[in-house]
Design an enzyme around this catalytic site. Structure first.
Site, PDB file in Angstrom:
ATOM      1  N   HIS A 152       0.830  -1.214   0.000  1.00  0.00           N
ATOM      2  CA  HIS A 152       0.000   0.000   0.000  1.00  0.00           C
ATOM      3  C   HIS A 152       0.864   1.263   0.000  1.00  0.00           C
ATOM      4  CE1 HIS A 152      -3.867  -2.089   1.698  1.00  0.00           C
ATOM      5  NE2 HIS A 152      -3.583  -2.419   0.454  1.00  0.00           N
ATOM      6  N   CYS A 207      -5.617   1.322   5.903  1.00  0.00           N
ATOM      7  CA  CYS A 207      -6.115   0.033   6.401  1.00  0.00           C
ATOM      8  C   CYS A 207      -5.418  -0.279   7.720  1.00  0.00           C
ATOM      9  CB  CYS A 207      -5.849  -1.072   5.374  1.00  0.00           C
ATOM     10  SG  CYS A 207      -4.116  -1.558   5.255  1.00  0.00           S
ATOM     11  N   CYS A 237      -1.551  -0.869   7.419  1.00  0.00           N
ATOM     12  CA  CYS A 237      -0.798   0.377   7.297  1.00  0.00           C
ATOM     13  C   CYS A 237      -0.850   1.172   8.595  1.00  0.00           C
ATOM     14  CB  CYS A 237      -1.317   1.212   6.130  1.00  0.00           C
ATOM     15  SG  CYS A 237      -0.882   0.497   4.534  1.00  0.00           S
ATOM     16  N   GLU A 292       0.901   3.937   1.858  1.00  0.00           N
ATOM     17  CA  GLU A 292       1.403   4.432   3.146  1.00  0.00           C
ATOM     18  C   GLU A 292       2.661   3.675   3.554  1.00  0.00           C
ATOM     19  OE1 GLU A 292      -1.622   3.294   2.288  1.00  0.00           O
ATOM     20  OE2 GLU A 292      -3.122   3.866   3.770  1.00  0.00           O
TER      21      GLU A 292
HETATM   22 ZN   LIG Z   1      -2.913  -0.257   3.819  1.00  0.00          ZN
END
Ligand SMILES: [Zn+2]
Length: 159
Positions: free
Chosen positions: A77, A103, A106, A79
Site C-alpha cells: 500500500h 487500512c 498500514c 502508506e
Molecule cells: Zn494499507
C-alpha cells in the site's frame, strides 16, 4: 502586492499524495501518500504497487479468485511504501497525507514509524472491519487523524 491564489499547505501535500497515486498501475484503486515534517518539508512519498523488481506484468491485479491469483498477496500500500521509501533517519512526529484512509496493516506501520497525524481524503471503507481496526489502533496509540477539506480547486499541469 503578493499573489493570493497560491495553494495552501494542505492542498500542496494532498495534491502531491494524489499525484503520487497516479503512478499506480492498479486498475481499480490508485492511492498516494506523502509524509511531511513539522516544518512543511516533504520526507517521502509512495503509491500502491508491487515490490521493487516484481514486474507489473508478472503479478495479478485481480481482486477475486484464489488468493495467490489476487493483488492482495503481493501489493504494497501507498502508506507503507512511503514509510519504506524514506531512508533518511526518523519519521517521528511527522504527518502523513493519504488519498484513502489507511487500512489496519498500514495503521500498524504508521504507528510504529512514529507518524503522529494522518490527513486523509476519502474514507470509502468506513465501518468495515479493517477500517474500524485502524481507527481503534490510532485512538489507542494517540495518532490523530482528520479529513482533508476539499477546496474544490482544480489544478491542471502542462506536462
Ligand atoms: Zn494499507
Amino acid at each position: 502586492m503578493k499573489r493570493k491564489d497560491y495553494i495552501s499547505w494542505d492542498e500542496y501535500f494532498m495534491g502531491i499524495a494524489k499525484l503520487s497515486g497516479m503512478r499506480s498501475k492498479d486498475p481499480n484503486t490508485q492511492v498516494g501518500a506523502c509524509i511531511v515534517s513539522d516544518d512543511h518539508k516533504i520526507m517521502s512519498m509512495g503509491y500502491n504497487g508491487f515490490p521493487a523488481g516484481c514486474s507489473d506484468d508478472d503479478f495479478p491485479w485481480d481482486r477475486e479468485g484464489d488468493f495467490l491469483d489476487t493483488k492482495y498477496a503481493y501489493v504494497t500500500h501507498s502508506e507503507l511504501n512511503a514509510i519504506l521509501n524514506f531512508r533518511g533517519g526518523t519519521l517521528e512526529g511527522t504527518t502523513l497525507y493519504v488519498s484513502l484512509f489507511p487500512c489496519n496493516e498500514c495503521a500498524k506501520a504508521i504507528i510504529q514509524a512514529g507518524i503522529k497525524t494522518v490527513v486523509y481524503s476519502d474514507d470509502k471503507y468506513d465501518g468495515t472491519p479493517g477500517n474500524i481496526a485502524a481507527k481503534r489502533l490510532f485512538a489507542s496509540a494517540g495518532v490523530k487523524y482528520y479529513k482533508y477539506e476539499d477546496t474544490g480547486r482544480k489544478i491542471e499541469l502542462d506536462l
